[in-house]
Enzyme design. Structure first.
Site, PDB file in Angstrom:
ATOM      1  N   GLN A 178      -1.936  11.981  45.144  1.00 47.56           N
ATOM      2  CA  GLN A 178      -2.981  11.007  44.732  1.00 47.56           C
ATOM      3  C   GLN A 178      -4.246  11.972  44.679  1.00 47.56           C
ATOM      4  O   GLN A 178      -5.269  11.520  45.946  1.00 47.56           O
ATOM      5  CB  GLN A 178      -3.005   9.594  45.488  1.00 47.56           C
ATOM      6  CG  GLN A 178      -1.972   8.857  44.923  1.00 47.56           C
ATOM      7  CD  GLN A 178      -1.825   7.782  45.987  1.00 47.56           C
ATOM      8  OE1 GLN A 178      -2.021   7.861  47.180  1.00 47.56           O
ATOM      9  NE2 GLN A 178      -1.696   6.331  45.684  1.00 47.56           N
ATOM     10  N   ARG A 208     -10.394  -6.298  41.460  1.00 50.55           N
ATOM     11  CA  ARG A 208     -10.361  -5.662  42.909  1.00 50.55           C
ATOM     12  C   ARG A 208     -10.522  -4.290  43.125  1.00 50.55           C
ATOM     13  O   ARG A 208      -9.616  -3.619  42.356  1.00 50.55           O
ATOM     14  CB  ARG A 208      -8.958  -6.130  43.737  1.00 50.55           C
ATOM     15  CG  ARG A 208      -8.798  -6.106  45.071  1.00 50.55           C
ATOM     16  CD  ARG A 208      -7.988  -4.590  45.435  1.00 50.55           C
ATOM     17  NE  ARG A 208      -7.306  -4.681  46.759  1.00 50.55           N
ATOM     18  CZ  ARG A 208      -7.082  -3.391  47.168  1.00 50.55           C
ATOM     19  NH1 ARG A 208      -6.863  -2.402  46.446  1.00 50.55           N
ATOM     20  NH2 ARG A 208      -6.471  -3.366  48.355  1.00 50.55           N
ATOM     21  N   ASP A 210     -10.076  -0.866  44.569  1.00 54.21           N
ATOM     22  CA  ASP A 210      -9.305   0.141  45.743  1.00 54.21           C
ATOM     23  C   ASP A 210     -10.188   0.907  46.368  1.00 54.21           C
ATOM     24  O   ASP A 210     -10.802   1.875  45.739  1.00 54.21           O
ATOM     25  CB  ASP A 210      -7.991   0.413  44.949  1.00 54.21           C
ATOM     26  CG  ASP A 210      -7.110   0.786  45.939  1.00 54.21           C
ATOM     27  OD1 ASP A 210      -6.634   0.250  46.785  1.00 54.21           O
ATOM     28  OD2 ASP A 210      -6.882   2.317  45.785  1.00 54.21           O
ATOM     29  N   GLU A 252     -12.372  -3.537  48.441  1.00 56.99           N
ATOM     30  CA  GLU A 252     -11.470  -3.072  49.614  1.00 56.99           C
ATOM     31  C   GLU A 252     -11.925  -2.091  50.319  1.00 56.99           C
ATOM     32  O   GLU A 252     -12.169  -1.040  50.109  1.00 56.99           O
ATOM     33  CB  GLU A 252     -10.133  -2.712  49.041  1.00 56.99           C
ATOM     34  CG  GLU A 252      -9.253  -2.651  50.356  1.00 56.99           C
ATOM     35  CD  GLU A 252      -8.243  -1.494  50.200  1.00 56.99           C
ATOM     36  OE1 GLU A 252      -7.051  -1.423  51.095  1.00 56.99           O
ATOM     37  OE2 GLU A 252      -8.368  -0.464  49.486  1.00 56.99           O
TER      38      GLU A 252
HETATM   39  C1  GLC Z   1      -5.034   0.659  49.089  1.00 57.97           C
HETATM   40  C2  GLC Z   1      -4.044  -0.214  48.632  1.00 57.97           C
HETATM   41  C3  GLC Z   1      -2.535   0.488  49.335  1.00 57.97           C
HETATM   42  C4  GLC Z   1      -2.695   1.626  48.405  1.00 57.97           C
HETATM   43  C5  GLC Z   1      -3.677   2.447  48.986  1.00 57.97           C
HETATM   44  C6  GLC Z   1      -3.994   4.059  47.970  1.00 57.97           C
HETATM   45  O1  GLC Z   1      -5.262   0.721  50.315  1.00 57.97           O
HETATM   46  O2  GLC Z   1      -4.139  -1.424  49.119  1.00 57.97           O
HETATM   47  O3  GLC Z   1      -1.421  -0.231  48.915  1.00 57.97           O
HETATM   48  O4  GLC Z   1      -1.434   2.499  49.035  1.00 57.97           O
HETATM   49  O5  GLC Z   1      -4.923   1.972  48.491  1.00 57.97           O
HETATM   50  O6  GLC Z   1      -3.960   3.735  46.682  1.00 57.97           O
END
Ligand code: GLC
Length: 552
Positions: A178, A208, A210, A252
């Protein structure tokens, strides 16, 4: 866009303050075409269930094309739907069907990183002069930004990974597949806005967002919560406000409340942010039979701008994270809630609510009672309303992402496929298996958890003080009693919880409410009028009461 049906007070731009949210994974909810994977058609067929439960807004986990190496948080295309979940038309149909029922929908906006399979990254790695090169964060060495913590401690050794194609390192805060986007590049910001517009035009009610603290990197810092990251967020909010007022952004940011506070800005960044540290402290207070951890964290939580709101939760699709506790507290939580090491992952516990609470209905009710009465908008996690179990042996966080259990029949009513074809096995042990724990049987049992959840949700919906009110703790000498007043305009709610597994008495100092009659909200019974003397309440183990105060 503005004319569509909306729940609660239609057209109220602050709708998210009164909303109860329900987090679900399309994959896990209901398989409409029999291929073993949940999809939007299946979800549509279950919207009436969600309406009946009484929630207001659905939060849909990532639904985009993805190689699924992080359950969809590794996005390979921001502008379409994963083919196994359906088509774009299926998504539109779902959105309309939800809106028709007065349910809002927020989707997932993964801004920090993409999948390494995303065409942007594939292009970027082609050569150092590729126009997309600067969309990601590259380096010739792996020693820049030293000291930045690693989040996925169990799988990653470094935040840099070597790209053998372009012979350079790329930066990633999560899995090595990622790569982080480079938000210093204005083209990346513009593209994220395009992504937002695309889904907002379709009618989603918000996002939401991330992993927001990690958008920008700077040498010599933790690369978290940087002022430049806030610039990016203000840019996105301003565009949203101008073009789509009434839609909502939820952050988040797994941080301490004082570090999350800036994400609300002056009301010009996020409308909502999760309050992470409250979550483990609800579990801690219960185990310690002491209100202290909860009172402390709420009292140290800064005020937020008037249009803003916290989001609170007991469980979600990730591990029960223990990042926002001290080392001693973490040891305590592991000791009490995850003695079995296989239940631990990264800095947390990969279990669902019911098994964490040893299936004790009284504790499940008490914690849900806290969730629905403490300040903030509550987020329920799919399946917890029926007390679903988990499977810690499935690897990563998959054990809390198993198929929804609808009935005691074939695949628990989740799918018509052969059981081998289901994306991962249903829970089938004698305690939490679908034969024992499912929606159908709980619908038929008047005292089931499901009926109880519906009831408490209904009751919460009768008082705006829960979503909008302020909080004042009463501090009776008995520290096993957690009591607070929630007040909004003329409405006052008194909440009293017994955190202990034994009967307790609490004497509450309610002098300044003298003359009021507490009306118990579940049954409507009046309790003795509040007088000058301390108000005495006796409480059964893990019992709680909600009272609306009435003045005659
Ligand atoms: C956030 C998500 C989690 C994911 C991470 C990386 O923390 O809640 O599930 O693995 O982002 O994208």
């Amino acid at each position: 866009m503005n004319g569509r049906t909306s729940p609660g007070s239609p057209g109220d731009p602050l709708w998210y303050k009164d909303a109860i949210f329900y987090e679900l994974h399309v994959k896990a909810f209901r398989d409409g075409n029999g291929d073993g994977m949940g999809d939007f058609k299946g979800l549509v067929s279950r919207l009436d269930y969600l309406k009946e439960l009484g929630v207001d807004c659905l939060w849909i986990l990532p639904m985009y094309p993805s190689p699924f190496r992080d359950d969809g948080y590794d996005i390979a295309d921001y502008y379409s739907i994963h083919p196994q979940y359906g088509t774009m038309d299926d998504f539109r149909e779902f959105l309309d069907a939800a809106h028709e029922r007065g349910l809002r929908v927020i989707t997932e906006l993964v801004v920090n990183h993409t999948s390494d399979q995303h065409p942007w990254f594939q292009e970027a790695r082609q050569s150092t002069d590729n126009p997309r090169r600067d969309w990601y964060v590259w380096s010739d060495t792996d020693d820049r930004y030293r000291g930045v913590r690693i989040i996925f401690l169990d799988t990653e050794m470094s935040n840099w990974s070597w790209d053998p194609v372009s012979k350079a390192y790329y930066w990633h805060r999560f899995f090595s597949h990622q790569p982080d986007l480079n938000f210093d590049n204005p083209a990346v910001r513009e593209e994220m806005w395009n992504v937002m517009r695309f889904w907002l035009d379709m009618g989603v009610d918000g996002f939401r967002v991330d992993a927001v603290p990690y958008l920008i990197e700077r040498e010599g810092t933790s690369c978290e919560n940087l002022p430049e990251t806030h610039d990016v967020l203000r840019f996105l909010r301003e565009r949203l406000e101008t073009h789509y007022p009434g839609r909502m952004l939820l952050a988040e940011a797994n941080m301490w409340p004082e570090d999350v506070r800036p994400y609300f800005g002056e009301g010009d960044e996020f409308h909502m942010a999760f309050h992470f540290p409250i979550m483990p402290r609800m579990f801690m207070a219960l185990r310690l039979e002491d209100r202290k951890p909860l009172v402390e964290i709420i009292e140290r939580t800064p005020e937020i701008p008037a249009g803003c709101q916290w989001g609170i939760f007991l469980r979600n699709h990730d591990e029960l994270t223990l990042e926002m506790v001290t080392d001693e507290e973490r040891d305590y939580m592991y000791q009490e809630y995850a003695r079995d090491r296989v239940a631990r992952i990264n800095l947390g516990i990969r279990r669902r609510l019911a098994p964490l609470l040893e299936g004790d209905r009284r504790k499940i009710e008490l914690l849900n009672g806290l969730l629905l009465s403490l300040p903030g908008s509550p987020f329920l996690y799919y399946g917890d309303e029926i007390g679903m179990g988990d499977n810690v042996y499935l690897g990563d966080r998959n054990g809390v992402r198993t198929p929804m259990q609808w009935n005691g029949g074939w695949n628990g009513g989740f799918s018509d496929a052969d059981p081998e074809q289901i994306y991962q096995p249903l829970i089938s042990n004698p305690v939490y298996g679908y034969q024992a724990v499912n929606v159908d049987s709980q619908r038929r049992t008047p005292h089931s958890l499901l009926h109880w959840m519906r009831r408490i949700i209904q009751i919460r919906q009768t008082a705006r003080a829960f979503g909008r009110g302020d909080i004042r703790f009463l501090k009776p000498a008995n520290h096993r009693i957690l009591a607070y007043l929630r007040t909004y305009e003329k409405e006052t709610i008194l909440v009293v919880n017994n955190l202990a597994g034994t009967a307790q008495a609490g004497e509450l100092d309610l002098k300044d409410l003298e003359g009021a009659i507490p009306i118990e909200m579940f049954g409507g019974s009046p309790f003795p009028r509040i007088g000058e003397l301390p108000y005495l309440l006796t409480m059964a183990p893990y019992q709680f009461h909600w009272f609306k105060l009435r003045w005659l």
